[in-house]
Design a protein around this motif. Structure first.
Motif, short mmCIF file in Angstrom:
data_model
loop_
_atom_site.label_atom_id
_atom_site.label_comp_id
_atom_site.label_asym_id
_atom_site.label_seq_id
_atom_site.Cartn_x
_atom_site.Cartn_y
_atom_site.Cartn_z
N GLY A 9 35.09 40.05 -73.81
CA GLY A 9 34.20 40.44 -72.72
C GLY A 9 34.65 41.69 -71.99
N THR A 10 35.87 42.18 -72.27
CA THR A 10 36.36 43.41 -71.66
C THR A 10 36.21 44.56 -72.65
OG1 THR A 10 37.98 42.18 -70.35
CG2 THR A 10 38.36 44.54 -70.60
N ARG B 174 42.59 44.57 -82.63
CA ARG B 174 42.34 43.16 -82.97
C ARG B 174 42.87 42.24 -81.87
NH1 ARG B 174 44.49 43.28 -87.50
NH2 ARG B 174 46.55 42.46 -87.01
N MET B 175 44.08 42.49 -81.41
CA MET B 175 44.68 41.62 -80.40
C MET B 175 43.95 41.73 -79.07
SD MET B 175 48.72 42.25 -81.24
CE MET B 175 49.26 41.34 -79.79
N PHE B 176 43.56 42.94 -78.69
CA PHE B 176 42.85 43.11 -77.42
C PHE B 176 41.53 42.36 -77.43
CE2 PHE B 176 39.93 45.01 -74.48
CZ PHE B 176 40.70 45.36 -73.38
N GLN B 177 40.76 42.53 -78.50
CA GLN B 177 39.44 41.91 -78.55
C GLN B 177 39.54 40.39 -78.65
OE1 GLN B 177 37.96 44.28 -81.81
NE2 GLN B 177 36.94 45.73 -80.44
N GLY C 26 29.99 48.29 -77.40
CA GLY C 26 29.65 48.43 -75.99
C GLY C 26 29.98 49.77 -75.37
N LEU C 27 30.60 50.68 -76.12
CA LEU C 27 30.98 51.97 -75.55
C LEU C 27 29.81 52.95 -75.59
CD1 LEU C 27 34.53 52.55 -77.11
CD2 LEU C 27 33.93 51.31 -75.02
N ASP C 28 29.67 53.74 -74.52
CA ASP C 28 28.66 54.80 -74.54
C ASP C 28 29.24 56.04 -75.20
OD1 ASP C 28 30.23 56.15 -72.63
OD2 ASP C 28 29.11 55.31 -70.95
N THR C 29 28.45 57.10 -75.29
CA THR C 29 28.88 58.30 -76.02
C THR C 29 30.15 58.90 -75.43
OG1 THR C 29 26.59 58.79 -76.61
CG2 THR C 29 28.17 60.60 -76.77
N ARG C 30 30.22 58.99 -74.11
CA ARG C 30 31.40 59.55 -73.46
C ARG C 30 32.63 58.69 -73.76
NH1 ARG C 30 34.10 58.26 -69.15
NH2 ARG C 30 32.53 56.73 -68.50
#
Length: 336
Positions: free
Chosen positions: A310-311, A302-305, A268-272
């Motif tokens: 969804g974040t 791993r723990m964050f995801q 989900g991350l863009d280039t920036r």
């Protein structure tokens, strides 16, 4: 009554399971855990490791007493293999360097000490080497022995080594245990001792073991191990003089790049955002601190995801998550 072809197929399957069992134990896994999970007596596992399947009369009923316990062991190893598919090794330059050093110690029958920061992949590389060069009942190889604070005497260290060789230590004296260990090791074997900073005064037994066994030893530990042996106190001169020490103060940028190439960027991350995440990953991964290194990156992502589905895991959230984890909290900032 089974026909000869079916019997021979079962024997091949059993022998293949024993090979996998030897590889599993060589990586420092606990026989206690294996015994509990598979409901197989520890002494029976030790018999398998010692080649009992081969020694049995293949045309009698003796062999078939092994069928059911070996099937349970095989199922458990299959389960672990499936889990390992999701936890493969990131082949970083540091990982490759540690592998090479262990191989040199193994082939040259020398003592090599690999010291360095937390979480850079020393133990992972050691387990991988033992898994790919395992000691078997009919073939020399490496065995990985993870140590802990309870091994605070030479006798307890020798008992732990025997345990991971699949041999019960019993109530033997220290000298008797040393003789048992020396009687088991063969030319071409290699001993990998991990978390050496945890055994303190018991370190004195390692140089004696190398001298008498004639095998290579790899010792792995964090900065506390380095200070204990090579610090100003000079408490272990025999070991310090015998060991070839290689220190890894932190992961490198190349290690983090290799980890990112293997692991991939968070979705989900863009280039920036990807560029910012890489910078933050390099900062954390090369810190050399107890909260840094590739292990911290792996655990945090791993723990964050898992905890915050969804974040987006942005650089800001990664930094916040690790900072809050150090303080005992797990409340990351939300991405925009």
């Amino acid at each position: 009554m089974l026909d000869d072809k079916t019997r021979e197929d079962e024997i091949k399957t059993a022998l293949a399971t024993v090979e996998r069992l030897n590889a599993y134990v060589a990586t420092g896994q606990s026989l206690d855990r294996l015994s509990r999970i598979c409901a197989v007596q520890e002494n029976e596992i030790q018999e398998f490791m010692a080649g009992a399947v081969v020694r049995g009369d293949r045309h009698s009923t003796v062999f078939y007493q092994y069928r059911e316990p070996l099937a349970r062991i095989r199922d458990y190893l299959d389960t672990l293999a499936a889990l390992d598919d999701d936890a493969a090794y990131a082949v970083t330059p540091t990982f490759q360097r540690v592998q090479s050093l262990i191989a040199q110690a193994h082939q040259g029958n020398i003592i090599v000490a690999i010291t360095g920061a937390w979480g850079i992949g020393k133990s992972q590389a050691a387990r991988y080497y033992a898994a790919t060069h395992p000691r078997r009942y009919n073939q020399p190889g490496a065995v990985h022995v993870p140590l802990n604070e309870t091994e605070n005497s030479p006798r307890q260290v020798l008992g732990k080594i025997l345990h991971h060789l699949g041999v019960p230590a019993g109530r033997q004296s220290q000298r008797s245990m040393m003789q048992t260990v020396l009687g088991i090791f063969r030319p071409g074997d290699h001993l990998i001792l991990d978390e050496c900073q945890k055994i303190k005064e018991a370190l004195e037994v390692l140089s004696a073991l190398h001298d008498e066994a004639g095998i290579g030893i790899t010792m792995i530990g964090n900065p506390a191990f380095s200070r204990a042996v090579w610090g100003e106190a000079d408490d272990f001169p025999a070991l310090a003089s015998r060991a070839h020490r290689f220190d890894f103060p932190a992961n490198t940028e190349a290690d983090v790049d290799a980890w990112l190439a293997w692991h991939g960027f968070p979705p989900g991350l863009d280039t920036r955002q990807r560029a910012a995440f890489e910078r933050e990953a390099i900062r954390i991964g090369t810190s050399g601190k107890s909260w840094g290194g590739l292990r911290a990156l792996s655990h945090a992502t791993r723990m964050f995801q898992t905890a915050y589905t969804g974040t987006l895991l942005t650089a800001e959230n990664l930094n916040s998550f690790i900072a809050m984890s150090k303080k005992g909290g797990l409340t990351p900032r939300k991405s925009a």
